[in-house]
Design a protein around this motif. Structure first.
Motif, PDB file in Angstrom:
ATOM      1  N   SER A 183       0.847  -1.197   0.000  1.00 41.79           N
ATOM      2  CA  SER A 183       0.000   0.000   0.000  1.00 41.79           C
ATOM      3  C   SER A 183       0.882   1.246   0.000  1.00 41.79           C
ATOM      4  CB  SER A 183      -0.910   0.015   1.230  1.00 41.79           C
ATOM      5  OG  SER A 183      -1.845  -1.059   1.169  1.00 41.79           O
ATOM      6  N   TYR A 184       0.668   2.101  -0.983  1.00 46.78           N
ATOM      7  CA  TYR A 184       1.398   3.363  -1.094  1.00 46.78           C
ATOM      8  C   TYR A 184       0.475   4.513  -0.693  1.00 46.78           C
ATOM      9  CZ  TYR A 184       5.314   1.238  -3.651  1.00 46.78           C
ATOM     10  OH  TYR A 184       6.409   0.486  -4.013  1.00 46.78           O
ATOM     11  N   HIS A 185       1.001   5.430   0.110  1.00 45.90           N
ATOM     12  CA  HIS A 185       0.207   6.533   0.628  1.00 45.90           C
ATOM     13  C   HIS A 185       0.944   7.851   0.415  1.00 45.90           C
ATOM     14  CE1 HIS A 185      -2.173   3.478   2.848  1.00 45.90           C
ATOM     15  NE2 HIS A 185      -0.995   2.909   3.035  1.00 45.90           N
ATOM     16  N   PHE A 186       0.203   8.935   0.331  1.00 47.75           N
ATOM     17  CA  PHE A 186       0.816  10.249   0.203  1.00 47.75           C
ATOM     18  C   PHE A 186       0.138  11.233   1.148  1.00 47.75           C
ATOM     19  CE2 PHE A 186      -2.836  10.679  -2.626  1.00 47.75           C
ATOM     20  CZ  PHE A 186      -3.276  11.975  -2.364  1.00 47.75           C
ATOM     21  N   VAL A 187       0.897  12.255   1.531  1.00 53.26           N
ATOM     22  CA  VAL A 187       0.350  13.405   2.251  1.00 53.26           C
ATOM     23  C   VAL A 187       0.742  14.639   1.463  1.00 53.26           C
ATOM     24  CG1 VAL A 187       0.359  14.772   4.362  1.00 53.26           C
ATOM     25  CG2 VAL A 187       0.473  12.273   4.497  1.00 53.26           C
ATOM     26  N   ALA A 188      -0.241  15.432   1.109  1.00 55.30           N
ATOM     27  CA  ALA A 188      -0.015  16.693   0.388  1.00 55.30           C
ATOM     28  C   ALA A 188      -0.599  17.821   1.212  1.00 55.30           C
ATOM     29  CB  ALA A 188      -0.678  16.648  -0.987  1.00 55.30           C
ATOM     30  N   THR A 189       0.032  18.981   1.125  1.00 60.39           N
ATOM     31  CA  THR A 189      -0.484  20.109   1.891  1.00 60.39           C
ATOM     32  C   THR A 189      -0.226  21.411   1.152  1.00 60.39           C
ATOM     33  OG1 THR A 189      -0.443  21.187   4.065  1.00 60.39           O
ATOM     34  CG2 THR A 189       1.664  20.459   3.177  1.00 60.39           C
TER      35      THR A 189
END
Length: 408
Positions: free
Chosen positions: A335-341
């Protein structure tokens, strides 16, 4: 500080003087050439005298710039008897990390002692990936590992950044310490030379994780990889090369988390590339373009998020805004996850992002390229800048949610 490191500082100082001299000489030559050309043949005698004087002055400055730092550091090195590596001191380590980020590829190519080598670090000290060293560094090792990979010009201490003032953080400890208590993961911090190509560091991280998991005190069942900014790209690259080589550690990876990683590139690097290209068009500013183009391979890889050797192997690193990046496939079953802000609400936030990376790049959603993150595997936030991602309660809550899947 060791004697070799003092001499290495002298080499860097001498190179800095040389670069500054070349910039000034290049601008001086370009401007003078323009003036003499506009005057015509009548200016030729003056031009000859001018060139002779300029050559003498710049040669003298270059010679002094090479010999003086070498002489000073040679004397200092002869008087040093402390064998403690300079990069174990937090302030010095951060300065060296910044130098590596900007100029680390050249430091490594020259064999300079200040070039950082990729390694696991505990309390600032390098941990050799041998069974005895790893057992001593991780006396309470568990079968679950979470590896933290920092971003450009940083060290592993960036993960110990406190939450920003005003944020309600009941537990301000770093992500790693909290994940150990909450999910039983042993946190592992990696330090590396961020001036090298991202794919070179990808190869290095693959090799390091291979050795580390073989030396780990207990059998490893789960690995989670967390990368901030450039670190997320290094993690993706390592997974790709580890999978290609059939490394055992790859089969233990359950989660990959990228915090503010420029999967589609960073606007600041694109801007510098465009500026250097424009400056190179005029002889008066060509030296400035050459100076800007001295920035490291790692920085240039951030232009479009280059993770593979093929992305840069046969390309001109300073060509004008050409995206040659191939897509790096995700590992099967991981599982690949990202956080963008973004630091401001829409639409300003969409344009400026977190001051370094746009949300669309961190989420991998571009017009031509798209990173295959699943829709539910991301977190998009507002009001945070790039380095707030290193310690924020909302991000930690999501990390626990994501990594709990592999901890059950």
């Amino acid at each position: 500080m060791r004697a070799t490191e003092i001499r290495a500082l002298g080499e860097v100082a001498a190179e800095g003087v040389t670069v500054l001299r070349d910039v000034v000489r290049g601008m001086h030559t370009g401007i003078a050439s323009r003036v003499f050309t506009s005057v015509g043949p009548a200016a030729r005698p003056v031009e000859v005298i001018h060139d002779a004087i300029a050559h003498t002055v710049y040669s003298a400055v270059g010679t002094a710039g090479q010999r003086l730092p070498e002489a000073v550091t040679a004397v200092a090195a002869a008087r040093v008897h402390d064998d403690t590596p300079i990069d174990q001191t937090p302030a010095a380590a951060e300065a060296i990390a910044a130098l590596n980020g900007i100029y680390g590829d050249e430091l490594a190519a020259r064999g300079n002692a200040l070039a950082t080598t990729m390694a696991v670090r505990v309390d600032g000290r390098r941990v050799d990936p041998t069974p005895s060293a790893v057992a001593e560094a991780f006396p309470d090792a568990t079968n679950r590992i979470v590896v933290f990979v920092h971003g450009l010009c940083q060290t592993e201490t960036s993960w110990r950044r406190p939450p920003r003032p005003g944020v309600d953080a009941p537990d301000p400890r770093p992500y790693g310490a909290r994940l150990r208590d909450d999910l039983g993961f042993t946190p592992v911090d990696v330090r590396y030379n961020t001036g090298l190509h991202i794919s070179s560091n990808g190869h290095g991280l693959d090799e390091l994780l291979t050795a580390l998991t073989e030396a780990w005190p207990v059998p490893v069942s789960d690995i989670a990889l967390v990368g901030h900014s450039m670190g997320g790209l290094v993690v993706r690259s390592a997974c790709h090369y580890g999978d290609e080589a059939g490394r055992p550690w790859v089969g233990k990876v359950r989660q990959v988390v990228c915090l503010g990683s420029p999967h589609l590139g960073a606007d600041l690097e694109k801007g510098v590339n465009a500026a250097s290209w424009a400056l190179s068009r005029l002889r008066e500013t060509r030296a400035l373009a050459e100076f800007l183009n001295l920035r490291s391979d790692g920085i240039k890889d951030l232009r479009f998020g280059a993770c593979l050797d093929e992305d840069w192997g046969e390309a001109d690193p300073d060509e004008f805004l050409r995206d040659r990046c191939a897509e790096v496939p995700f590992l099967t079953g991981v599982s690949y996850h990202f956080v963008a802000t973004s630091a401001a609400p829409r639409p300003v936030g969409m344009m400026l992002g977190d001051h370094l990376v746009r949300p669309s790049s961190a989420a991998g959603r571009g017009r031509r390229r798209r990173i295959p993150f699943e829709a539910d595997n991301g977190l998009v936030m507002t009001g945070l800048h790039h380095f707030d991602l290193l310690n924020h309660p909302d991000i930690y809550d999501r990390l626990v949610h994501w990594l709990a899947v592999s901890a059950t």
